[in-house]
Design a protein around this motif. Sequence first.
Motif, PDB file in Angstrom:
ATOM      1  N   LEU A  62     -10.144  -6.244  -2.299  1.00 31.50           N
ATOM      2  CA  LEU A  62     -11.332  -5.688  -1.659  1.00 31.50           C
ATOM      3  C   LEU A  62     -11.584  -6.271  -0.274  1.00 31.50           C
ATOM      4  O   LEU A  62     -12.176  -5.607   0.574  1.00 31.50           O
ATOM      5  CB  LEU A  62     -12.571  -5.913  -2.533  1.00 31.50           C
ATOM      6  CG  LEU A  62     -12.620  -5.135  -3.847  1.00 31.50           C
ATOM      7  CD1 LEU A  62     -13.840  -5.548  -4.658  1.00 31.50           C
ATOM      8  CD2 LEU A  62     -12.618  -3.641  -3.608  1.00 31.50           C
ATOM      9  N   TYR A  72     -14.773  -0.270 -11.254  1.00 27.44           N
ATOM     10  CA  TYR A  72     -14.779   0.489 -10.012  1.00 27.44           C
ATOM     11  C   TYR A  72     -15.943   0.092  -9.116  1.00 27.44           C
ATOM     12  O   TYR A  72     -16.937  -0.472  -9.561  1.00 27.44           O
ATOM     13  CB  TYR A  72     -14.774   2.002 -10.269  1.00 27.44           C
ATOM     14  CG  TYR A  72     -16.028   2.520 -10.929  1.00 27.44           C
ATOM     15  CD1 TYR A  72     -17.128   2.916 -10.170  1.00 27.44           C
ATOM     16  CD2 TYR A  72     -16.115   2.622 -12.309  1.00 27.44           C
ATOM     17  CE1 TYR A  72     -18.277   3.381 -10.775  1.00 27.44           C
ATOM     18  CE2 TYR A  72     -17.254   3.091 -12.920  1.00 27.44           C
ATOM     19  CZ  TYR A  72     -18.337   3.475 -12.153  1.00 27.44           C
ATOM     20  OH  TYR A  72     -19.481   3.935 -12.752  1.00 27.44           O
ATOM     21  N   ILE A 106     -13.319   2.742  -5.210  1.00 20.98           N
ATOM     22  CA  ILE A 106     -12.167   1.871  -5.439  1.00 20.98           C
ATOM     23  C   ILE A 106     -12.085   1.622  -6.935  1.00 20.98           C
ATOM     24  O   ILE A 106     -13.011   1.058  -7.526  1.00 20.98           O
ATOM     25  CB  ILE A 106     -12.300   0.544  -4.677  1.00 20.98           C
ATOM     26  CG1 ILE A 106     -12.480   0.811  -3.187  1.00 20.98           C
ATOM     27  CG2 ILE A 106     -11.088  -0.354  -4.946  1.00 20.98           C
ATOM     28  CD1 ILE A 106     -13.007  -0.348  -2.394  1.00 20.98           C
ATOM     29  N   ALA A 121      -5.115  -1.077  -7.318  1.00 21.14           N
ATOM     30  CA  ALA A 121      -6.364  -0.468  -6.863  1.00 21.14           C
ATOM     31  C   ALA A 121      -6.077   0.900  -6.271  1.00 21.14           C
ATOM     32  O   ALA A 121      -5.117   1.070  -5.513  1.00 21.14           O
ATOM     33  CB  ALA A 121      -7.030  -1.358  -5.822  1.00 21.14           C
ATOM     34  N   TYR A 122      -6.922   1.844  -6.621  1.00 20.95           N
ATOM     35  CA  TYR A 122      -6.931   3.150  -5.976  1.00 20.95           C
ATOM     36  C   TYR A 122      -8.112   3.145  -5.011  1.00 20.95           C
ATOM     37  O   TYR A 122      -9.249   2.940  -5.445  1.00 20.95           O
ATOM     38  CB  TYR A 122      -7.121   4.265  -7.000  1.00 20.95           C
ATOM     39  CG  TYR A 122      -5.886   4.598  -7.777  1.00 20.95           C
ATOM     40  CD1 TYR A 122      -5.076   5.663  -7.391  1.00 20.95           C
ATOM     41  CD2 TYR A 122      -5.523   3.864  -8.895  1.00 20.95           C
ATOM     42  CE1 TYR A 122      -3.936   5.988  -8.109  1.00 20.95           C
ATOM     43  CE2 TYR A 122      -4.383   4.175  -9.612  1.00 20.95           C
ATOM     44  CZ  TYR A 122      -3.594   5.239  -9.222  1.00 20.95           C
ATOM     45  OH  TYR A 122      -2.464   5.547  -9.929  1.00 20.95           O
ATOM     46  N   VAL A 123      -7.853   3.348  -3.744  1.00 22.05           N
ATOM     47  CA  VAL A 123      -8.902   3.448  -2.737  1.00 22.05           C
ATOM     48  C   VAL A 123      -8.980   4.931  -2.377  1.00 22.05           C
ATOM     49  O   VAL A 123      -8.031   5.487  -1.817  1.00 22.05           O
ATOM     50  CB  VAL A 123      -8.580   2.586  -1.503  1.00 22.05           C
ATOM     51  CG1 VAL A 123      -9.683   2.713  -0.457  1.00 22.05           C
ATOM     52  CG2 VAL A 123      -8.379   1.125  -1.911  1.00 22.05           C
ATOM     53  N   ILE A 175     -10.083  -0.122 -10.063  1.00 26.21           N
ATOM     54  CA  ILE A 175      -9.149  -1.186 -10.428  1.00 26.21           C
ATOM     55  C   ILE A 175      -8.650  -0.882 -11.834  1.00 26.21           C
ATOM     56  O   ILE A 175      -9.440  -0.802 -12.781  1.00 26.21           O
ATOM     57  CB  ILE A 175      -9.837  -2.571 -10.405  1.00 26.21           C
ATOM     58  CG1 ILE A 175     -10.497  -2.843  -9.048  1.00 26.21           C
ATOM     59  CG2 ILE A 175      -8.857  -3.669 -10.808  1.00 26.21           C
ATOM     60  CD1 ILE A 175      -9.555  -2.909  -7.870  1.00 26.21           C
ATOM     61  N   THR A 185      -8.849  -8.758  -7.659  1.00 28.62           N
ATOM     62  CA  THR A 185      -9.688  -7.656  -7.199  1.00 28.62           C
ATOM     63  C   THR A 185     -10.409  -8.044  -5.913  1.00 28.62           C
ATOM     64  O   THR A 185     -10.444  -7.285  -4.941  1.00 28.62           O
ATOM     65  CB  THR A 185     -10.714  -7.264  -8.276  1.00 28.62           C
ATOM     66  OG1 THR A 185     -10.017  -6.783  -9.428  1.00 28.62           O
ATOM     67  CG2 THR A 185     -11.686  -6.197  -7.793  1.00 28.62           C
ATOM     68  N   ALA A 194      -6.048   9.141  -0.160  1.00 26.14           N
ATOM     69  CA  ALA A 194      -6.115   8.055  -1.144  1.00 26.14           C
ATOM     70  C   ALA A 194      -4.989   7.061  -0.874  1.00 26.14           C
ATOM     71  O   ALA A 194      -3.927   7.421  -0.351  1.00 26.14           O
ATOM     72  CB  ALA A 194      -6.004   8.622  -2.550  1.00 26.14           C
ATOM     73  N   ARG A 195      -5.257   5.795  -1.215  1.00 20.24           N
ATOM     74  CA  ARG A 195      -4.255   4.735  -1.101  1.00 20.24           C
ATOM     75  C   ARG A 195      -4.147   4.029  -2.441  1.00 20.24           C
ATOM     76  O   ARG A 195      -5.151   3.859  -3.132  1.00 20.24           O
ATOM     77  CB  ARG A 195      -4.658   3.722  -0.036  1.00 20.24           C
ATOM     78  CG  ARG A 195      -4.578   4.283   1.365  1.00 20.24           C
ATOM     79  CD  ARG A 195      -5.172   3.336   2.362  1.00 20.24           C
ATOM     80  NE  ARG A 195      -6.619   3.311   2.085  1.00 20.24           N
ATOM     81  CZ  ARG A 195      -7.504   2.597   2.746  1.00 20.24           C
ATOM     82  NH1 ARG A 195      -7.134   1.798   3.690  1.00 20.24           N
ATOM     83  NH2 ARG A 195      -8.771   2.652   2.451  1.00 20.24           N
ATOM     84  N   VAL A 254     -16.514   5.821  -0.245  1.00 24.62           N
ATOM     85  CA  VAL A 254     -15.212   5.453  -0.801  1.00 24.62           C
ATOM     86  C   VAL A 254     -15.395   4.901  -2.205  1.00 24.62           C
ATOM     87  O   VAL A 254     -16.322   4.114  -2.454  1.00 24.62           O
ATOM     88  CB  VAL A 254     -14.515   4.385   0.082  1.00 24.62           C
ATOM     89  CG1 VAL A 254     -13.212   3.918  -0.535  1.00 24.62           C
ATOM     90  CG2 VAL A 254     -14.274   4.909   1.481  1.00 24.62           C
ATOM     91  N   THR A 298       0.846  -1.185   0.000  1.00 23.67           N
ATOM     92  CA  THR A 298       0.000   0.000   0.000  1.00 23.67           C
ATOM     93  C   THR A 298       0.884   1.238   0.000  1.00 23.67           C
ATOM     94  O   THR A 298       1.792   1.362   0.828  1.00 23.67           O
ATOM     95  CB  THR A 298      -0.909   0.020   1.245  1.00 23.67           C
ATOM     96  OG1 THR A 298      -1.706  -1.163   1.256  1.00 23.67           O
ATOM     97  CG2 THR A 298      -1.824   1.236   1.227  1.00 23.67           C
TER      98      THR A 298
END
Length: 156
Positions: free
Chosen positions: A154, A56, A92, A33-35, A94, A150, A21-22, A90, A11
């Motif tokens: 998640l 997403y 997310i 993945a952008y969280v 991909i 994914t 954001a992570r 949130v 991460t």
Amino acid sequence: MSSTQPRLIQTFLPDGTLEGARIIELSDSTIKAYVIPRLQLNSVKSREDLLHPSLYFLVSGSDSLGYIGESENFFHRIKNHDQNKQFWDVAIAIVSTTNSLEKSDVKYLESLAVERAQAGSMQIENKTIPARNNIHEFKLHILQKVLDDTQLILTS
């Protein structure tokens, strides 16, 4: 998940905090993945890979509500959801680490992801179940691995 091999999940915190954001990468995977917390959407607008096809998820932290979508340009699409969908906290996204996901790939992944989510405990806010489009048989196993990766991201 079918594999029982060890995996490494990394991460990255672009702003140095857990509230921002992570970016999550998984070993031996072609995705990341952008969280993104809803209040931090503008912090990712300059990220080049979010301008490419993505699968997403919009999720609510307070209950098990979710929405699954696909887009050719995540940032443009999420701005629409920010105005029109109230339930989520949130997003997310991909994306491919090699920019190898195409529009037809993410449409196929969206269909499979909605089916999986409906079989689980999350209430899906999608109004319709996306139709499964035709994918070349050479790509099917690659997309299945993308979906498995994914799901691992998640649930981590």
